[in-house]
Design a protein around this motif. Sequence first.
Motif, PDB file in Angstrom:
ATOM      1  N   ASP A 123       0.833  -1.209   0.000  1.00 51.47           N
ATOM      2  CA  ASP A 123       0.000   0.000   0.000  1.00 51.47           C
ATOM      3  C   ASP A 123       0.868   1.260   0.000  1.00 51.47           C
ATOM      4  N   ALA A 124       1.941   1.234   0.780  1.00 50.21           N
ATOM      5  CA  ALA A 124       2.820   2.406   0.844  1.00 50.21           C
ATOM      6  C   ALA A 124       3.521   2.635  -0.493  1.00 50.21           C
ATOM      7  N   LEU A 125       3.952   1.555  -1.112  1.00 52.91           N
ATOM      8  CA  LEU A 125       4.614   1.672  -2.417  1.00 52.91           C
ATOM      9  C   LEU A 125       3.646   2.187  -3.476  1.00 52.91           C
ATOM     10  N   GLN A 126       2.408   1.664  -3.457  1.00 54.17           N
ATOM     11  CA  GLN A 126       1.421   2.093  -4.447  1.00 54.17           C
ATOM     12  C   GLN A 126       1.077   3.564  -4.265  1.00 54.17           C
ATOM     13  N   THR A 127       0.976   3.996  -3.015  1.00 55.38           N
ATOM     14  CA  THR A 127       0.682   5.409  -2.738  1.00 55.38           C
ATOM     15  C   THR A 127       1.799   6.312  -3.263  1.00 55.38           C
ATOM     16  N   GLU A 128       3.035   5.901  -3.014  1.00 51.96           N
ATOM     17  CA  GLU A 128       4.176   6.691  -3.500  1.00 51.96           C
ATOM     18  C   GLU A 128       4.202   6.711  -5.026  1.00 51.96           C
ATOM     19  N   LEU A 129       3.902   5.563  -5.634  1.00 50.14           N
ATOM     20  CA  LEU A 129       3.885   5.486  -7.100  1.00 50.14           C
ATOM     21  C   LEU A 129       2.825   6.412  -7.685  1.00 50.14           C
ATOM     22  N   ASP A 130       1.630   6.350  -7.130  1.00 48.69           N
ATOM     23  CA  ASP A 130       0.543   7.201  -7.621  1.00 48.69           C
ATOM     24  C   ASP A 130       0.888   8.681  -7.455  1.00 48.69           C
ATOM     25  N   GLN A 131       1.513   9.032  -6.336  1.00 50.52           N
ATOM     26  CA  GLN A 131       1.845  10.425  -6.080  1.00 50.52           C
ATOM     27  C   GLN A 131       2.903  10.935  -7.067  1.00 50.52           C
ATOM     28  N   LEU A 132       3.930  10.128  -7.309  1.00 44.96           N
ATOM     29  CA  LEU A 132       4.978  10.530  -8.248  1.00 44.96           C
ATOM     30  C   LEU A 132       4.419  10.673  -9.664  1.00 44.96           C
ATOM     31  N   GLU A 133       3.571   9.740 -10.069  1.00 39.53           N
ATOM     32  CA  GLU A 133       2.980   9.820 -11.407  1.00 39.53           C
ATOM     33  C   GLU A 133       2.101  11.052 -11.539  1.00 39.53           C
TER      34      GLU A 133
ATOM     35  N   ASP B 129      16.127  11.957 -13.948  1.00 39.00           N
ATOM     36  CA  ASP B 129      16.740  10.630 -13.844  1.00 39.00           C
ATOM     37  C   ASP B 129      16.437   9.968 -12.505  1.00 39.00           C
ATOM     38  N   GLU B 130      16.511  10.750 -11.420  1.00 38.59           N
ATOM     39  CA  GLU B 130      16.301  10.143 -10.102  1.00 38.59           C
ATOM     40  C   GLU B 130      14.853   9.705  -9.913  1.00 38.59           C
ATOM     41  N   ILE B 131      13.903  10.451 -10.515  1.00 35.26           N
ATOM     42  CA  ILE B 131      12.490  10.069 -10.414  1.00 35.26           C
ATOM     43  C   ILE B 131      12.223   8.824 -11.260  1.00 35.26           C
ATOM     44  N   ASP B 132      12.786   8.807 -12.447  1.00 37.68           N
ATOM     45  CA  ASP B 132      12.614   7.648 -13.320  1.00 37.68           C
ATOM     46  C   ASP B 132      13.191   6.394 -12.654  1.00 37.68           C
ATOM     47  N   GLU B 133      14.342   6.558 -12.018  1.00 41.66           N
ATOM     48  CA  GLU B 133      14.968   5.419 -11.328  1.00 41.66           C
ATOM     49  C   GLU B 133      14.105   4.957 -10.153  1.00 41.66           C
ATOM     50  N   ARG B 134      13.547   5.924  -9.414  1.00 36.17           N
ATOM     51  CA  ARG B 134      12.709   5.556  -8.266  1.00 36.17           C
ATOM     52  C   ARG B 134      11.433   4.857  -8.716  1.00 36.17           C
ATOM     53  N   LEU B 135      10.822   5.311  -9.793  1.00 36.56           N
ATOM     54  CA  LEU B 135       9.619   4.651 -10.312  1.00 36.56           C
ATOM     55  C   LEU B 135       9.923   3.201 -10.672  1.00 36.56           C
ATOM     56  N   GLY B 136      11.078   2.971 -11.286  1.00 40.24           N
ATOM     57  CA  GLY B 136      11.460   1.604 -11.623  1.00 40.24           C
ATOM     58  C   GLY B 136      11.645   0.743 -10.386  1.00 40.24           C
ATOM     59  N   GLU B 137      12.241   1.327  -9.349  1.00 41.67           N
ATOM     60  CA  GLU B 137      12.439   0.582  -8.098  1.00 41.67           C
ATOM     61  C   GLU B 137      11.098   0.212  -7.465  1.00 41.67           C
ATOM     62  N   ILE B 138      10.164   1.164  -7.480  1.00 48.91           N
ATOM     63  CA  ILE B 138       8.850   0.900  -6.880  1.00 48.91           C
ATOM     64  C   ILE B 138       8.125  -0.199  -7.645  1.00 48.91           C
ATOM     65  N   GLU B 139       8.108  -0.103  -8.965  1.00 51.77           N
ATOM     66  CA  GLU B 139       7.421  -1.109  -9.771  1.00 51.77           C
ATOM     67  C   GLU B 139       8.035  -2.484  -9.568  1.00 51.77           C
ATOM     68  N   THR B 140       9.360  -2.550  -9.463  1.00 51.83           N
ATOM     69  CA  THR B 140      10.025  -3.836  -9.225  1.00 51.83           C
ATOM     70  C   THR B 140       9.635  -4.407  -7.869  1.00 51.83           C
ATOM     71  N   ALA B 141       9.580  -3.542  -6.863  1.00 54.27           N
ATOM     72  CA  ALA B 141       9.214  -3.997  -5.522  1.00 54.27           C
ATOM     73  C   ALA B 141       7.774  -4.494  -5.472  1.00 54.27           C
ATOM     74  N   ILE B 142       6.865  -3.783  -6.161  1.00 53.81           N
ATOM     75  CA  ILE B 142       5.457  -4.207  -6.194  1.00 53.81           C
ATOM     76  C   ILE B 142       5.330  -5.549  -6.917  1.00 53.81           C
ATOM     77  N   ASP B 143       6.034  -5.698  -8.026  1.00 53.32           N
ATOM     78  CA  ASP B 143       5.989  -6.958  -8.765  1.00 53.32           C
ATOM     79  C   ASP B 143       6.492  -8.118  -7.907  1.00 53.32           C
ATOM     80  N   ALA B 144       7.535  -7.856  -7.113  1.00 54.73           N
ATOM     81  CA  ALA B 144       8.086  -8.909  -6.251  1.00 54.73           C
ATOM     82  C   ALA B 144       7.057  -9.352  -5.211  1.00 54.73           C
ATOM     83  N   ILE B 145       6.274  -8.402  -4.697  1.00 54.06           N
ATOM     84  CA  ILE B 145       5.238  -8.755  -3.720  1.00 54.06           C
ATOM     85  C   ILE B 145       4.089  -9.498  -4.395  1.00 54.06           C
ATOM     86  N   ASP B 146       3.692  -9.043  -5.585  1.00 55.58           N
ATOM     87  CA  ASP B 146       2.563  -9.662  -6.284  1.00 55.58           C
ATOM     88  C   ASP B 146       2.907 -11.036  -6.849  1.00 55.58           C
ATOM     89  N   ASP B 147       4.184 -11.252  -7.136  1.00 61.27           N
ATOM     90  CA  ASP B 147       4.590 -12.519  -7.741  1.00 61.27           C
ATOM     91  C   ASP B 147       4.858 -13.561  -6.654  1.00 61.27           C
TER      92      ASP B 147
END
Length: 691
Positions: A318-328, A339-357
């Motif tokens: 939930d915290a990751l999704q909230t941060e993702l939605d806010q950044l987008e 660059d730092e925002i793009d990198e952070r978005l990638g990190e968040i998406e990877t972390a969410i995928d790891a939880i969902d998988d």
Amino acid sequence: MTHAKPKSKITLSVSRDIPFNKLLLSQSNVRRIKAGVAIEQLAEDIARRTLLQSLTVRPIINEDGKETGMYEVPAGGRRYRALELLVKQKRLNKTAPIPCVIRTAGLAEEDSLAENVQRAPLHPLDQFRAFQVMREKGLGEEEIAAAFFVSVNVVKQRLRLAAVSEILLGAYAENELTLDQLMAFTVNPDHARQTQVWDAIKDAYTAQPYQIRRMLTEDAVRASDKRAQFIGIEAYIEAGGAVMRDLFESDDGGWLEDVALVDMLVTEKLNEESDAIRAEGWKWVEVGLDFPYGHTYGLRRLFGEQEPLTDEQQATRDALQTELDQLEADYADAPELPDEIDERLGEIETAIDAIDDRPLVYDADEVSRAGAYVSVSPSGHLHVARGYMRPEDELPVAPQIDETETPETDQTEDDGAQSVDPASEPDEDEDLKPIPDRLVAELTAHRTVALRLALSASFDTAFLACLHKLVLDQFYSYAQDSCLELTAKCVYFGSQAPGLGDTPYAIALDARHEGFADKLPNDPEQLLDHLSALDDATCQALFAHCVALTTNATVDAYNLRPRAIADADRLAVALELDMISAGWKPTADAYLGRVTKARIAAAVAEAKGDKTASDLKPLKKDMMVAKAEELLADTGWLPEPLRTPERQIEDGSDLVDVPPAANDGETAMDAEGDPADNEDAGQDEQLTAAE
């Protein structure tokens, strides 16, 4: 008697050391265009080795015809400028003695021209061998590179060239072999194999470098091969395997020489991975590099359920999704993400995928009767397909019999009609008994017709019912949970099309199928309710997928199906099907190596013109295939059975219409050439063309 006068002896020009400040660069030097080693590099070389070649100078004469003590330099101007640079850098004294050859006869321009024209350039082979000698005498590659102002890679290339077979070096020295061809031979260090390939191509009409590379690596495994990716190059090298590298062209990591070692390592790793899968409790586990396309046909697929999220996992997600939605939201209008925002978005998406998988959980009883397939994916990763139930492992289904029922009807046959014995009808005074079977059949027949009428008037319900039956057929083997007499048949191509499973379109279709399967309920009795709850877009996508799996546009010699193929053509036109965009390529394995030389020439003529095709005809079959593969790449050319009517291909200049492939799917026997032209393709080759 007349005596011949003896020829006068040659007197060489005087040479002596002249202070550098007594020298001037002559305007008579014929070299005007800069070429070769830069002045800075030449200065460094002189500083390291001192001057290796004298300057040619002439005395400067004044108006009275007397020498001034100064000298001009008509030949050796680059050396003069290098010395001048060293003086400016205060690395050389301005009065340092410079070895000079003093010329007085002839013209200064003649001296300059003769020095440059008469100088014979060093043959590249001599340079290669010189580098090799220096290496043998203890100089490292970095030292050689620094001494001659070249990169280390250049040194490695020249050392590799010097290390090929002496037979090839001799051919190169005699101009029987080009430098590009010699570079191609360096890909394989085996001198015996190099000589074999040279013997095979030296009398050929042409021998392109890519053909030489192909012949030298045909018995090796490319580093980009899924086997090599699976075991890892490092593990292969640690096991004693050698890797062939091409220092002159991109080689995607090279080639693994020891095929047997590669296969052994793949088998060992697959077996190790499969032990962990067996430990999960499956009844059987099949292991292989790959399996035929459609190997799971006829097996029921178990649908596991993901483990529920723990409170901690849910809070993190939930915290990751909230941060993702806010950044987008914050950067929705930004033309480009920092660059730092793009990198952070990638990190968040990877972390969410790891939880969902999360791993799927299966029913323990079904696991004990089902199995899994362990193989290697086209990208070189472990691929595990769990949860397949063989028919013989299914639990027997006990027939549902109502023991209270008794035969109540007496059916007789008269001209195809059936009648009911009135005596068998129950009396009104008798106790309540089950409805007679015959009457049930009559009543349900009436209900069926009425149901058909009602269903035919409701698209939404008909669509859902059809989707329900299609999903049952495509995802739940042997399920009998639908009243519709529809049958969704799916043709599979296990042995008919080797390698089909590794194509981009097969991989994409399998991924889509797995995506739907993962979301379906495990119990087919729950399927209709599940489908009813889906949104329209998901229903339509699932419906299209199930219908698509029933498509069969194959042509077999024993079953041409011209009307079905004509319908497939209409579908292809409607869908704007393009097999090139889908991922098919006219490679040796896919087409060119399996047809006659006449077919190959016809393909090249169609895509590149008759002149290009005629140049291929003198080549041997394997070289012709390799050259044709190169020529047809990126042209959009397709063999007739793969073409969509009314599409176009490029012939290198203009667009040409692609004609229909053949007449109503007839089998076209390849009669353009002698069967001997087929060579590797086989004696009984035939082409099936359908349009």
